[in-house]
Design a protein around this motif. Sequence first.
Motif, PDB file in Angstrom:
ATOM      1  N   TYR A  77       1.267  -1.131   0.039  1.00  0.00           N
ATOM      2  CA  TYR A  77       0.066  -0.097   0.223  1.00  0.00           C
ATOM      3  C   TYR A  77       0.711   0.841  -0.098  1.00  0.00           C
ATOM      4  O   TYR A  77       2.030   1.286   1.214  1.00  0.00           O
ATOM      5  CB  TYR A  77      -0.598  -0.404   1.044  1.00  0.00           C
ATOM      6  N   LYS A  78       0.626   2.524  -1.070  1.00  0.00           N
ATOM      7  CA  LYS A  78       1.423   3.393  -0.970  1.00  0.00           C
ATOM      8  C   LYS A  78       2.741   2.851  -0.806  1.00  0.00           C
ATOM      9  O   LYS A  78       3.721   4.392  -1.052  1.00  0.00           O
ATOM     10  CB  LYS A  78       1.310   4.296  -0.563  1.00  0.00           C
ATOM     11  N   ALA A  79       3.106   1.847  -1.690  1.00  0.00           N
ATOM     12  CA  ALA A  79       4.493   1.515  -1.846  1.00  0.00           C
ATOM     13  C   ALA A  79       5.249   2.270  -3.249  1.00  0.00           C
ATOM     14  O   ALA A  79       6.637   2.659  -2.896  1.00  0.00           O
ATOM     15  CB  ALA A  79       5.110  -0.119  -2.009  1.00  0.00           C
ATOM     16  N   GLN A  80       4.478   3.123  -3.932  1.00  0.00           N
ATOM     17  CA  GLN A  80       5.578   3.435  -5.116  1.00  0.00           C
ATOM     18  C   GLN A  80       5.568   4.954  -4.964  1.00  0.00           C
ATOM     19  O   GLN A  80       6.076   5.539  -5.812  1.00  0.00           O
ATOM     20  CB  GLN A  80       3.877   3.181  -5.901  1.00  0.00           C
ATOM     21  N   ARG A  81       4.662   5.376  -3.547  1.00  0.00           N
ATOM     22  CA  ARG A  81       5.134   6.584  -3.381  1.00  0.00           C
ATOM     23  C   ARG A  81       6.398   7.151  -3.496  1.00  0.00           C
ATOM     24  O   ARG A  81       6.820   7.070  -2.496  1.00  0.00           O
ATOM     25  CB  ARG A  81       4.368   7.274  -2.467  1.00  0.00           C
ATOM     26  N   ASP A 177     -16.228   1.216  -4.655  1.00  0.00           N
ATOM     27  CA  ASP A 177     -17.015  -0.015  -5.753  1.00  0.00           C
ATOM     28  C   ASP A 177     -15.967  -0.058  -7.153  1.00  0.00           C
ATOM     29  O   ASP A 177     -15.248   0.035  -7.590  1.00  0.00           O
ATOM     30  CB  ASP A 177     -18.563  -0.582  -5.929  1.00  0.00           C
ATOM     31  N   TYR A 178     -16.203   1.370  -7.415  1.00  0.00           N
ATOM     32  CA  TYR A 178     -15.454   2.066  -8.273  1.00  0.00           C
ATOM     33  C   TYR A 178     -14.206   1.970  -8.192  1.00  0.00           C
ATOM     34  O   TYR A 178     -13.329   1.945  -8.821  1.00  0.00           O
ATOM     35  CB  TYR A 178     -15.918   3.704  -9.028  1.00  0.00           C
ATOM     36  N   LEU A 179     -13.737   2.530  -6.921  1.00  0.00           N
ATOM     37  CA  LEU A 179     -11.997   2.467  -6.962  1.00  0.00           C
ATOM     38  C   LEU A 179     -11.724   1.265  -6.926  1.00  0.00           C
ATOM     39  O   LEU A 179     -10.424   0.865  -6.656  1.00  0.00           O
ATOM     40  CB  LEU A 179     -12.193   3.753  -5.764  1.00  0.00           C
ATOM     41  N   ALA A 180     -12.359   0.484  -5.815  1.00  0.00           N
ATOM     42  CA  ALA A 180     -11.972  -1.084  -5.755  1.00  0.00           C
ATOM     43  C   ALA A 180     -11.794  -1.953  -7.000  1.00  0.00           C
ATOM     44  O   ALA A 180     -10.693  -2.635  -7.503  1.00  0.00           O
ATOM     45  CB  ALA A 180     -12.915  -1.725  -4.849  1.00  0.00           C
ATOM     46  N   LEU A 181     -12.661  -1.791  -8.278  1.00  0.00           N
ATOM     47  CA  LEU A 181     -11.953  -2.256  -9.344  1.00  0.00           C
ATOM     48  C   LEU A 181     -11.429  -1.478 -10.490  1.00  0.00           C
ATOM     49  O   LEU A 181     -10.487  -2.793 -10.159  1.00  0.00           O
ATOM     50  CB  LEU A 181     -13.666  -2.061  -9.824  1.00  0.00           C
ATOM     51  N   MET A 182     -11.442  -0.489 -10.139  1.00  0.00           N
ATOM     52  CA  MET A 182     -10.258  -0.344 -10.972  1.00  0.00           C
ATOM     53  C   MET A 182      -8.678   0.289 -10.374  1.00  0.00           C
ATOM     54  O   MET A 182      -7.578   0.572 -11.203  1.00  0.00           O
ATOM     55  CB  MET A 182     -10.745   1.193 -11.823  1.00  0.00           C
ATOM     56  N   ASN A 188      -1.956   2.795  -4.720  1.00  0.00           N
ATOM     57  CA  ASN A 188      -1.026   1.927  -5.121  1.00  0.00           C
ATOM     58  C   ASN A 188      -1.998   0.640  -4.715  1.00  0.00           C
ATOM     59  O   ASN A 188      -2.216  -0.657  -3.644  1.00  0.00           O
ATOM     60  CB  ASN A 188       0.957   0.912  -4.184  1.00  0.00           C
ATOM     61  N   ILE A 189      -3.208   1.085  -4.740  1.00  0.00           N
ATOM     62  CA  ILE A 189      -4.562   0.504  -4.355  1.00  0.00           C
ATOM     63  C   ILE A 189      -4.355  -1.021  -6.075  1.00  0.00           C
ATOM     64  O   ILE A 189      -4.683  -0.132  -7.015  1.00  0.00           O
ATOM     65  CB  ILE A 189      -5.594   0.382  -4.204  1.00  0.00           C
ATOM     66  N   PRO A 190      -4.516  -1.793  -5.996  1.00  0.00           N
ATOM     67  CA  PRO A 190      -4.929  -3.384  -7.198  1.00  0.00           C
ATOM     68  C   PRO A 190      -5.947  -3.149  -7.950  1.00  0.00           C
ATOM     69  O   PRO A 190      -5.150  -3.233  -8.778  1.00  0.00           O
ATOM     70  CB  PRO A 190      -3.934  -4.337  -6.404  1.00  0.00           C
ATOM     71  N   GLY A 191      -6.357  -3.272  -7.813  1.00  0.00           N
ATOM     72  CA  GLY A 191      -8.175  -3.317  -7.948  1.00  0.00           C
ATOM     73  C   GLY A 191      -7.708  -4.726  -9.031  1.00  0.00           C
ATOM     74  O   GLY A 191      -6.840  -5.706  -8.692  1.00  0.00           O
ATOM     75  N   LEU A 244      -9.462  -6.962  -0.978  1.00  0.00           N
ATOM     76  CA  LEU A 244      -8.903  -6.370  -0.003  1.00  0.00           C
ATOM     77  C   LEU A 244      -9.093  -5.306  -0.962  1.00  0.00           C
ATOM     78  O   LEU A 244      -8.709  -3.675  -0.436  1.00  0.00           O
ATOM     79  CB  LEU A 244      -7.679  -7.057  -0.514  1.00  0.00           C
ATOM     80  N   SER A 245      -8.974  -4.345  -1.953  1.00  0.00           N
ATOM     81  CA  SER A 245      -8.829  -3.028  -2.524  1.00  0.00           C
ATOM     82  C   SER A 245     -10.219  -2.855  -2.091  1.00  0.00           C
ATOM     83  O   SER A 245      -9.955  -1.576  -2.024  1.00  0.00           O
ATOM     84  CB  SER A 245      -8.891  -3.121  -4.259  1.00  0.00           C
TER      85      SER A 245
END
Length: 907
Positions: A77-81, A177-182, A188-191, A244-245
């Motif tokens: 989570y947020k590892a790519q920041r 739901d929208y954020l979780a899918l995409m 770095n939320i995978p979706g 999880l997302s």
Amino acid sequence: MTTTAPLVLVDGSSYLYRAFHAMYKADLRNTKGEPTGAVRGVISMLRRLQKDYPDSPIAVIFDAKGKTFRDELFDQYKAQRPPMPDDLRLQIQPINDIIDAMGLPRLVIDGVEADDVIGTLAAQASGDLPVIVSTGDKDMAQLVNGHVTLVNTMTETMMGEEGVKEKFGLPPNLIIDYLALMGDKVDNIPGVPGVGEKTALALIQALGGIKDIYQKLDQVPELSIRGAKSLAKKLEDNREMAELSYTLATIKCDVELELDLAALTPTEPNKEKLLALFQEMEFKSWVEELASGEAEQGGDPVAAPASNYELVLTQEAFEAWLKKLDAAALFAFDTETTSLDYMQARVVGVSFAVEPGEAAYVPFGHDYMDAPDQLSEGQVLGALKPLLENPDKAKLGQNLKYDANVLLNHGISLNGIAEDTMLQSYVLDSTASRHDMDSLALKYLGHSTIHFQDIAGKGAKQLTFNQIALDQAGPYAAEDADITLKLHSELSSRLEKHSPLVSVYRDIELPLVPVLSRIERNGALVSREMLAKQSQELGEKIQALEAQAHDLAGGPFNLSSPKQLGEILFNKLEIPVIKKTPKGAPSTAEEVLAELAHDYPLPKVILDYRGLAKLKSTYTDKLPLLIQPTTGRIHTSYHQAVAATGRLSSSDPNLQNIPIRTPEGRRIRKAFIADKGNKILAADYSQIELRIMAHLSEDKGLIDAFANGEDIHRATAAEVFGVELDDVSDEQRRNAKAINFGLIYGMSAFGLGRQLHIGRNEAQQYIDLYFARYPGVLRYMDDTRKLAAEKGYVETLFGRRLHLPEINAKNGQRRQAAERTAINAPMQGTAADIIKRAMIAVDAYLMDEQPKAKMIMQVHDELILEVAEEQLEAVTNKVEALMAGAASLNVPLEVGLGVGDNWDEAH
């Protein structure tokens, strides 16, 4: 809580980054070189909220340091920041201090994010009073309901339930739901892999939220969605990731807080502390508000100042202004023109200011349809000519060199250049990225000016100034003069606190303005025929290299395509990859090819091809297009306020970059020729930066070598390698030259080793030997690093100050780069000061004694003159003496002189 006004919850972390990036280009800093843009942006937003919601409790919430419960759920989570930029980190404490002094509650809760604290407080308050969430974060849309509204003060937009539907195509309760899918790349939320914004929106609109979608997976292939047939399997295979997302994207609204809503009541601001903080940040308009005691709470810090701008269309009004100008001790002056090309531009109007807020625009060349009657060019410029040419009438401007040049197109020689705000800003802080009037007005006056694009448009349809309606042109032009006058007042007071900087401004930069104007107008004679012949020959060589590259590659490919070149080098020819681009592709950058060229033929051919192609496109093809038809010469533009070290730069063409190390590059200089009956005289300082190093370091060995007129590289080789001067080999001298120049540019043992093609340890031994023989140099370098870290800047011999904002950066690479700059900048800067002083002296000689000679170019440490043959000896001797006397060092300044029919012969 007794108030019925909405509770305002500010997403401080969101605004922190947005303000930093929004103000990044303006590069706002105080005179200590400390960044202030993010502070200004965040506090401006809070003041705006105070104005818009005067009766509301306002709380500012920031993310806490360290991990949160989301990191425990998903370690990526947020590892790519990327890490927080140093310039932003430096502004965190001032922001916190100002918020506290404003009396606003500031919340930082460990283990959760600012979003969760805001969500919890919004949930607590929604039964009692409306909630405004001030944020720029799209994730917050999930909080919106009948009681909660989002406001974005940076875009001045509000978003309720209908606004969310309009923006996202979904109601607030389906945003998670929208954020979780995409997924979310920022956090770095995978979706679900392969599901983007459009697919996520289509799925939810057709089937509902995530739970509904997974109950109706059999319906997915029938949907009118691109790739619908394979989508059901993707969803099924990634169900755990989607769930999880969903958890990661959900804002927690039940955080256990050790405070209640009553604790969010603001306290009285500490005006004394606020004043001190605003003074430290140098926020002038806010300081004035507090100091006057008349400021209302909040308010827009960039409000337009009171002004009295006049559009002058009658002779009577013009004569009234002529009297004001004649009576003024100093007046701001600006021209409005048809073009940025000073050789072609025509003036269409002039503006003046004599007192802050009092300015006028006098148009005479606006020729659009239905333009009102204006005074004629002859009336206006004829009346102004004696005033503008009078050296005793002090004029102030922003980049007056340009105005001086365009006035010459009308037969007016501008004299009395007393002040220039661009140069004042540059001398105050040469490391600032911009010194244009719009940036300076925002930085020093807190004022957002009318931008040229606001009245002229953009791109191909952009109007020239003569086409702009006077109701728009008048305020724009008058504001230019007014703001210039106000900037001068502010910048002068800052400069006067540092007498060495005043000297740099008064004795070097300002006197150089007319000198550069004359050099630009003189121009350099260039042979169109010679360039055409060179261009043809280069084209033939380029074609031959292309054919050779195709043979080596085993087939044709586009040599200018990094992708195709990478395929050939690293896949087809299986050459080892030694460096990758930030996106992970094998690099074909010049330094990579240079290293590969030692072992492989194709990279060498590519380098030769690139070099010749650049010569052709940048010089032999382009230079003929820059020849002015009226003079037959090329007229470059010199820029005083660009290079941080004080060196001049040039454009159209860039004379500083005309190559000299290759025969093809030197041939371009052959095209710069002397007019009939004249010769080109090139006068070049010899090893000036090494001589400055000897002076600054006071190293006896270096001083003695220069004083004795020794070949410094041979002398260094004798010292480092322990041999007699006469026994120094050519290779030892080359190595010593690399050490001499490498060390003053801060070269490491690794860099020196690469240059000399030796190991790092051997290179370090050379460096150690050098410092053992020249201990004063090592002492100078160590002392300079320490002093720079303490002060935040270094100075040239003449007092020019070079700020080093990253000299104490926590990032090691940035700090070391700043330390290298600290060592080299005083030498480069002093060299820049010396050549400028020399130009002023040579110009004074040319103006006073009127020999048949003129300066036509300045490149690096070299002055180039065009001199009548019969006066060549006298001019050469005088120029040599003036340049050698431009500074007094512990070692002599040596000037190399060359004469020829063209620049290459003379050099």
